[in-house]
Design an enzyme around this catalytic site. Structure first.
Site, PDB file in Angstrom:
ATOM      1  N   GLN A 191       0.835  -1.200   0.000  1.00 23.12           N
ATOM      2  CA  GLN A 191       0.000   0.000   0.000  1.00 23.12           C
ATOM      3  C   GLN A 191       0.872   1.254   0.000  1.00 23.12           C
ATOM      4  O   GLN A 191       0.368   2.345  -0.245  1.00 23.12           O
ATOM      5  CB  GLN A 191      -0.888   0.034   1.248  1.00 23.12           C
ATOM      6  CG  GLN A 191      -1.952  -1.040   1.308  1.00 23.12           C
ATOM      7  CD  GLN A 191      -2.659  -1.064   2.655  1.00 23.12           C
ATOM      8  OE1 GLN A 191      -2.587  -2.059   3.359  1.00 23.12           O
ATOM      9  NE2 GLN A 191      -3.344   0.001   3.028  1.00 23.12           N
ATOM     10  N   ARG A 304      -5.302   7.597  16.861  1.00 27.48           N
ATOM     11  CA  ARG A 304      -6.644   7.538  16.268  1.00 27.48           C
ATOM     12  C   ARG A 304      -7.646   6.921  17.252  1.00 27.48           C
ATOM     13  O   ARG A 304      -8.820   7.269  17.244  1.00 27.48           O
ATOM     14  CB  ARG A 304      -6.653   6.810  14.922  1.00 27.48           C
ATOM     15  CG  ARG A 304      -7.935   7.059  14.132  1.00 27.48           C
ATOM     16  CD  ARG A 304      -7.900   6.441  12.743  1.00 27.48           C
ATOM     17  NE  ARG A 304      -7.343   7.309  11.724  1.00 27.48           N
ATOM     18  CZ  ARG A 304      -8.022   8.242  11.045  1.00 27.48           C
ATOM     19  NH1 ARG A 304      -9.301   8.441  11.283  1.00 27.48           N
ATOM     20  NH2 ARG A 304      -7.416   8.962  10.133  1.00 27.48           N
ATOM     21  N   PHE A 338      -7.899   1.578  12.010  1.00 24.08           N
ATOM     22  CA  PHE A 338      -6.644   2.138  12.519  1.00 24.08           C
ATOM     23  C   PHE A 338      -6.764   2.597  13.979  1.00 24.08           C
ATOM     24  O   PHE A 338      -6.434   3.729  14.315  1.00 24.08           O
ATOM     25  CB  PHE A 338      -6.247   3.316  11.607  1.00 24.08           C
ATOM     26  CG  PHE A 338      -4.784   3.652  11.566  1.00 24.08           C
ATOM     27  CD1 PHE A 338      -3.883   2.842  10.900  1.00 24.08           C
ATOM     28  CD2 PHE A 338      -4.296   4.808  12.169  1.00 24.08           C
ATOM     29  CE1 PHE A 338      -2.533   3.180  10.828  1.00 24.08           C
ATOM     30  CE2 PHE A 338      -2.942   5.153  12.104  1.00 24.08           C
ATOM     31  CZ  PHE A 338      -2.060   4.342  11.421  1.00 24.08           C
ATOM     32  N   ALA A 503      -6.057   5.281   5.300  1.00 22.66           N
ATOM     33  CA  ALA A 503      -6.808   6.321   6.002  1.00 22.66           C
ATOM     34  C   ALA A 503      -8.094   6.726   5.267  1.00 22.66           C
ATOM     35  O   ALA A 503      -8.610   7.813   5.482  1.00 22.66           O
ATOM     36  CB  ALA A 503      -5.925   7.542   6.273  1.00 22.66           C
ATOM     37  N   GLU A 706     -12.970   2.968   5.436  1.00 18.89           N
ATOM     38  CA  GLU A 706     -12.927   2.444   6.800  1.00 18.89           C
ATOM     39  C   GLU A 706     -14.225   2.585   7.587  1.00 18.89           C
ATOM     40  O   GLU A 706     -14.544   1.720   8.401  1.00 18.89           O
ATOM     41  CB  GLU A 706     -11.793   3.132   7.572  1.00 18.89           C
ATOM     42  CG  GLU A 706     -10.429   2.753   7.044  1.00 18.89           C
ATOM     43  CD  GLU A 706      -9.333   3.613   7.636  1.00 18.89           C
ATOM     44  OE1 GLU A 706      -9.279   4.813   7.312  1.00 18.89           O
ATOM     45  OE2 GLU A 706      -8.553   3.101   8.434  1.00 18.89           O
TER      46      GLU A 706
HETATM   47  N1  LUZ Z   1      -2.455   5.482   8.373  1.00 17.53           N
HETATM   48  C1  LUZ Z   1      -1.745   6.528   8.831  1.00 17.53           C
HETATM   49  C2  LUZ Z   1      -3.765   5.391   8.569  1.00 17.53           C
HETATM   50  O1  LUZ Z   1      -0.541   6.545   8.663  1.00 17.53           O
HETATM   51  N2  LUZ Z   1      -2.373   7.518   9.453  1.00 17.53           N
HETATM   52  C3  LUZ Z   1      -3.693   7.521   9.682  1.00 17.53           C
HETATM   53  O2  LUZ Z   1      -4.222   8.463  10.260  1.00 17.53           O
HETATM   54  C4  LUZ Z   1      -4.432   6.407   9.233  1.00 17.53           C
HETATM   55  N3  LUZ Z   1      -5.734   6.317   9.457  1.00 17.53           N
HETATM   56  C5  LUZ Z   1      -6.384   5.256   9.036  1.00 17.53           C
HETATM   57  C6  LUZ Z   1      -5.716   4.251   8.374  1.00 17.53           C
HETATM   58  N4  LUZ Z   1      -4.419   4.323   8.140  1.00 17.53           N
HETATM   59 MO1  MOS Z   2      -5.233   1.492   6.368  1.00 20.53          MO
HETATM   60  S1  MOS Z   2      -5.744   0.803   8.203  1.00 20.53           S
HETATM   61  O1  MOS Z   2      -6.136   2.743   5.901  1.00 20.53           O
HETATM   62  O2  MOS Z   2      -3.849   1.053   5.723  1.00 20.53           O
END
Ligand code: LUZ
Ligand code: MOS
Length: 769
Positions: A191, A304, A338, A503, A706
């Site tokens: 990713q 988060r 997250f 995110a 999400e």
């Molecule tokens: N990844 C990240 C995330 O690095 N920062 C975030 O705030 C986040 N939020 C949701 C999923 N991945």
């Molecule tokens: Mo994610 S938990 O948005 O890689």
């Protein structure tokens, strides 16, 4: 509007990492992992492995030319263990052989000696011993300590939520190729292509410009490949760099499950205070996050959790504290939501506790405390364009909440061994990377001289449909057919310094950049048309591939326009940069405006429990969701369905189990259950709320990745509702997942002293390797 990929997927035509044609001379890599969860590495002998058939090299930490370090937030994670091992499954050495079978066979010939050290697997034990990844964080609004006195009711408790295996269908892997001048090219299932590039360069002692990372698509990510694709990309790159041969590394399913981190389990203490009208006056919560053996993304996940600690409710006095606890488990990592789901689960547990003690429906407390326009979150951002009440009330009307409740009560009165349960789950999720600088993206758009269009962005397609959305944005902005648009692979030499696709923000960020680049190209082409065909620039537009002047066909179409612009030496390429405006956050005071906007919704979950067996079905999930102005209902609905079912899995059947030695017991798919089509709700209704969307969302279609996962939390509380209807409302712990074993023990509290019915030694699958 469809999803552009599925036809190719079902025909087997889509290219994943393992479909890349193998180059001659390719070496296959296998990872030798620590057999102990904690200790001092006293000896490592790879000589027998090196002499095994087909083996070309065996690499250890000593072979790393640059820095043996891949920590993303905190530099605490070696690529290959050196000196110490900190978790079972930690990579220690890499075998390179002519075939994958030979590489795996040679793993058994590596001899390792480790002087054992004490193993911690429990976050509260880690916290008590001061084993913290980062200092604790506290979000505070009002004065909760002073507010208890004003409360008519105060309740406290403990809530536990478990981990979750990502179970992307495509396991972790990378294929690396040596390039001229000592560089490497890595095809990675990641990713975060830039994360792989940055860390591979660091490990190899190269500049980032010497490392190219390319991603066509992933067979799923769910957060598991936000940071944790990096080690495999770096290991393959290390092999290719040192041998000057292509190196392919793909984890088999069980190795992937053993070696990679998961959703963070949390153990939490809560205290909630309400006034006589069931208004929540104060809330205090302390989270113990099980981070595993290295920081990975845990500090950001922890943050988060704090951002979402009050879910969709306004609470004037909040103190939320979170500890990121170092244990000897694989470093836990990003997973859809997250940390947000973990925080929201505790909030719902606190409300359930209060409702059960007061003998009122939880929904009465939930509804009364929903966020309203301009209410403050604990971090001082106001809820703007807030649809929490609209979502609840629309769902209640649309699905007849009172009728659903009456049906359940009626059923339970007339049935002894089957009980039904119902729960309402409102959600609120903040959209943006909480680390403000990460909210940026770029798009590189080429219009070729035949009128076809190629688009490169930082977005990674992992099944979520982002490429379809980006193609749609481009076609709509340019006024042309979707057939002309191709979304290219995600490549670090075309689009640099990218944030991971994560995110829920990928379509917003990369879509906005695409929209900007395409707008600039369109305006440039129209300016050219204006001079070339002596038309008034005002009122010129491209629609359905025709140039219109004040709404009237101007006698030229897209292909002719592009061709004529090319011959007049007009630039047909544009690079745009988008940075979400108006975001800020001060980590010293934990206040600011970290999110572009919030997404709202409400779900009703209905379940039936077999009170002889403890088994259950999730009968219906009825959702009213704030999509804003969806421009692709197929994709958006799919995200809701998939996210909600994944959340149900986390809350009900998916149980990660480690023993006290830090060995993963739920180490394969016959001891780790994920929802399949039979476990999915028989009824899954999604109602699109009529909301205006948000200007910071792409084409006003709100982020959808999400938020729906948290609807799954309702399944836990619906099961609890059904269990309580059977066993007469005695106190139950808050402990997710609510597996059939736990349901059974809850139904018959007289057996609660029995040892856990969960996975035990001897029930786990032995590796075939
Ligand atoms: N990844 C990240 C995330 O690095 N920062 C975030 O705030 C986040 N939020 C949701 C999923 N991945
Ligand atoms: Mo994610 S938990 O948005 O890689």
């Amino acid at each position: 509007m469809n999803h552009l990929d599925p036809q190719r997927h079902v025909r087997g035509e889509s290219q994943y990492l393992d479909d890349v044609p193998t180059q001659q001379g390719t070496l296959y890599a296998a990872v030798f992992e620590s057999p102990l969860a904690h200790g001092v590495l006293t000896s490592l002998d790879v000589s027998a492995a090196l002499a095994a058939p087909g083996v070309a090299r065996v690499l250890t930490a000593a072979n790393i030319p640059g820095h043996n370090q891949i920590g993303g937030i905190v530099p605490d994670e070696p690529l290959l263990a050196h000196g110490h091992v900190h978790f079972r499954g930690q990579p220690v050495a890499l075998v390179l052989a002519r075939t994958a079978r030979q590489a795996h066979a040679a793993l058994r010939l590596i001899h390792i000696e480790i002087a054992p050290l004490p193993i911690i697997t429990d976050p509260r034990v880690a916290a008590a011993q001061g084993e913290l990844i980062v200092p604790p964080r506290t979000f505070k609004l009002g004065d909760s300590a002073a507010a208890w006195a004003a409360c008519a009711h105060v309740f406290g408790g403990v809530a536990e939520s478990g981990g979750q295996e990502h179970l992307y269908i495509e396991t972790q892997g990378a294929y690396a190729f040596p390039t001229e001048m000592g560089g490497v090219r890595i095809i990675s299932s990641t990713q975060g292509p830039t994360a792989v590039q940055r860390h591979a360069a660091h490990v190899l002692g190269l500049g980032m410009h010497q490392v190219e990372v390319d991603v066509t698509r992933l067979g799923g990510g769910f957060g598991g490949k936000e940071d944790q694709a990096t080690p495999w990309g770096c290991l393959a790159a290390l092999g290719a760099f040192l041998t000057r041969k292509p190196v392919k590394l793909v984890l088999d399913r069980m190795a992937d499950m053993r070696m990679t981190g998961k959703r963070h389990p949390y153990s939490s203490d809560f205290k909630i205070g309400l006034d006589a009208d069931l208004k929540i006056v104060a809330y205090e919560v302390t989270f113990y996050q099980n981070a595993g053996a290295a920081a990975d993304l845990s500090p950001a996940v922890l943050e988060r959790t704090l951002f979402h600690a009050t879910n969709a409710y306004f609470i004037p006095n909040v103190t939320a504290t979170a500890y990121s606890c170092r244990t000897n488990l694989p470093p836990n990592t990003a997973f859809r939501g997250f940390g947000g789901p973990q925080g929201m689960f505790v909030m719902e547990a606190a409300i359930a506790k209060a409702a059960e003690e007061l003998g009122v429906p939880a929904s009465a407390i939930q509804r009364r405390n929903l966020l309203r326009e301009n209410d403050l979150f604990s971090y001082r951002q106001p809820a703007e364009l807030c649809h929490a009440e609209q979502a609840w009330d629309t769902a209640a009307r649309q699905y007849d909440l009172a009728g659903l409740r009456a049906e359940v009560d009626q059923f339970n009165q007339t049935n002894q061994l089957l009980k039904k349960g119902l729960a309402v789950m409102p959600i609120c999720f903040g959209i943006s990377f909480t680390k403000t600088p990460m909210n940026q993206a770029r798009a590189l758009v080429h219009i070729y001289s035949d009128g076809s269009v190629g688009i490169s962005t930082g977005a990674v397609e992992m099944g979520q449909g982002v490429n379809t959305k980006i193609a749609h944005v481009a076609a709509r902005t340019l006024g042309i057919s979707l057939d002309r648009v191709k979304v290219e692979t995600t490549n670090t030499t075309r689009v640099a310094n990218t944030s991971p696709s994560a995110a829920s923000a990928t379509a917003d960020l990369n879509g906005k950049a695409t929209e900007m680049a395409c707008t600039a190209l369109r305006e440039r082409l129209l300016a050219h048309a204006s001079t070339e065909y002596t038309l008034n620039y005002e009122g010129l537009e491209i629609r359905n591939e025709q140039v219109l002047a004040a709404g009237v066909p101007a006698g030229t179409d897209w292909e002719k326009l592009v061709s004529s612009a090319f011959w007049k030496r007009v630039a047909l390429t544009e690079n745009a940069h988008y940075a979400t405006p108006d975001l800020h956050f001060d980590a010293a005071t934990n206040t600011g405006h970290p999110f572009a906007y919030h997404v709202y919704g409400t779900a009703f979950t209905s379940v039936t429990v077999d009170c002889l067996r403890g088994t259950y079905t999730v009968d219906a999930l009825r959702i009213a969701h704030d999509f804003g102005q969806s421009f692709n209902e197929v994709i958006d609905r799919g995200q809701i369905e998939g996210g909600a079912v994944q959340g149900i899995g986390w809350m009900t059947m998916e149980e990660i189990s480690y023993n006290a030695e830090g060995r993963l017991l739920s180490n394969s798919l016959n001891s780790y259950k994920i929802p399949d089509i039979y476990a999915a709700p028989a009824v899954l209704d999604v109602h699109f709320l009529d909301t205006p969307g948000h200007p910071k969302a792409i084409l006003r279609a709100k982020a959808v990745g999400e938020p729906p996962l948290m609807y799954g939390i309702g399944a836990y509380f619906a099961l609890r509702d059904a269990v309580r209807a059977f066993q007469g409302h005695t106190a139950l712990p808050f402990s997710a997942p609510m597996t059939p074993e736990k349901v059974l023990v809850s139904l018959y509290p007289e057996f609660a002293h029995e040892p856990t019915l969960s996975l035990r030694e001897g029930t786990t699958t032995q590796s075939v390797l």
